[in-house]
Design a protein around this motif. Structure first.
Motif, PDB file in Angstrom:
ATOM      1  N   ALA A  73      -4.101   3.996   4.803  1.00 21.79           N
ATOM      2  CA  ALA A  73      -3.260   2.895   5.296  1.00 21.79           C
ATOM      3  C   ALA A  73      -3.104   1.794   4.248  1.00 21.79           C
ATOM      4  O   ALA A  73      -2.017   1.236   4.073  1.00 21.79           O
ATOM      5  N   ALA A  74      -4.194   1.497   3.532  1.00 25.08           N
ATOM      6  CA  ALA A  74      -4.154   0.431   2.520  1.00 25.08           C
ATOM      7  C   ALA A  74      -3.309   0.833   1.312  1.00 25.08           C
ATOM      8  O   ALA A  74      -2.733  -0.020   0.636  1.00 25.08           O
ATOM      9  N   SER A  75      -3.206   2.141   1.059  1.00 24.56           N
ATOM     10  CA  SER A  75      -2.444   2.629  -0.095  1.00 24.56           C
ATOM     11  C   SER A  75      -0.940   2.665   0.183  1.00 24.56           C
ATOM     12  O   SER A  75      -0.137   2.688  -0.742  1.00 24.56           O
ATOM     13  N   PHE A  76      -0.581   2.684   1.477  1.00 21.76           N
ATOM     14  CA  PHE A  76       0.834   2.773   1.858  1.00 21.76           C
ATOM     15  C   PHE A  76       1.106   1.812   3.017  1.00 21.76           C
ATOM     16  O   PHE A  76       1.443   2.237   4.123  1.00 21.76           O
ATOM     17  N   THR A  77       0.966   0.526   2.742  1.00 20.58           N
ATOM     18  CA  THR A  77       1.097  -0.482   3.811  1.00 20.58           C
ATOM     19  C   THR A  77       2.511  -0.536   4.385  1.00 20.58           C
ATOM     20  O   THR A  77       2.701  -1.010   5.505  1.00 20.58           O
ATOM     21  N   ASP A  78       3.492  -0.047   3.634  1.00 19.51           N
ATOM     22  CA  ASP A  78       4.871  -0.034   4.138  1.00 19.51           C
ATOM     23  C   ASP A  78       5.113   1.092   5.147  1.00 19.51           C
ATOM     24  O   ASP A  78       6.093   1.065   5.891  1.00 19.51           O
TER      25      ASP A  78
END
Length: 199
Positions: free
Chosen positions: A99-104
């Motif tokens: 989730a933190a790597s792809f917040t979008d």
């Protein structure tokens, strides 16, 4: 009928809130769930150390990053967990890393199993309330994918260990030894197959 969006928005904790809750409860000699026995407190303390270690060391492999990057729509991750759960300690940092790597694309929230029994009872594993469970929700709040409570190969190994021994400490040692050697790679591999379907 379970309203997943309502649970996600109104009850869900961020990873940081989940971790903080576990730490605060420990300061008061408590853990998540109704059992504050010495054994459960011990498991929870160990699991905080495990989560700290996995948080620091987990690295999503390049193939998995490519698959995640190809996901088109936005999704919410609703994770059913508890602070005393050993499998959760080894796995939930991976969910946070995704989730933190792809917040979008991804938003992550945690709920406690024992405060959400109707929810876990919709997602039993072989009739049991095993955790962690990752529910991937689409923008309409529908569950499109489910994963958990542990990698398939470990599920099989665990069943064998339980047949051979009733010593839960010995079984836990084998379980965490497996996770330590695997370094989240099997978890990532299984999750990658799920996310391939969402690309």
């Amino acid at each position: 009928m379970i309203n997943y969006t309502n649970i996600f928005v109104n009850e869900g904790m961020t990873y940081q809130e989940y971790r903080s809750l576990i730490n605060e409860l420990l300061l008061n000699h408590k853990t998540t769930g109704p059992d504050d026995s010495d054994a459960m407190l011990h498991y929870t303390k160990m699991n905080v150390q495990r989560m700290n270690r996995v948080d620091k060391t987990v690295k999503l492999n390049d193939t998995f990053l490519d698959v995640l990057g190809a996901v088109k729509n936005k999704y919410r991750f609703l994770v059913i967990s508890e602070g005393w759960c050993g499998d959760a300690a080894q796995i939930v940092p991976v969910f946070d890393k995704i989730a933190a790597s792809f917040t979008d694309k991804f938003e992550l929230r945690f709920v406690l199993r024992d405060k959400n029994l109707p929810l876990i009872d919709e997602h039993l594993t072989k009739g049991g309330r095993a955790i962690p469970v990752l529910l991937i929700l689409d923008e309409k709040g529908n569950v499109v994918k489910k994963w958990g409570p542990r990698p398939d190969i470990l599920q099989e190994l665990l069943a064998g260990w339980k047949r051979d021994s009733s010593d839960m400490m010995e079984i836990a040692e084998k379980l965490h030894g497996w996770y330590a050697k695997d370094k989240t790679q099997t978890t990532q591999q299984e999750l990658m197959e799920i996310f391939r379907d969402l690309a």
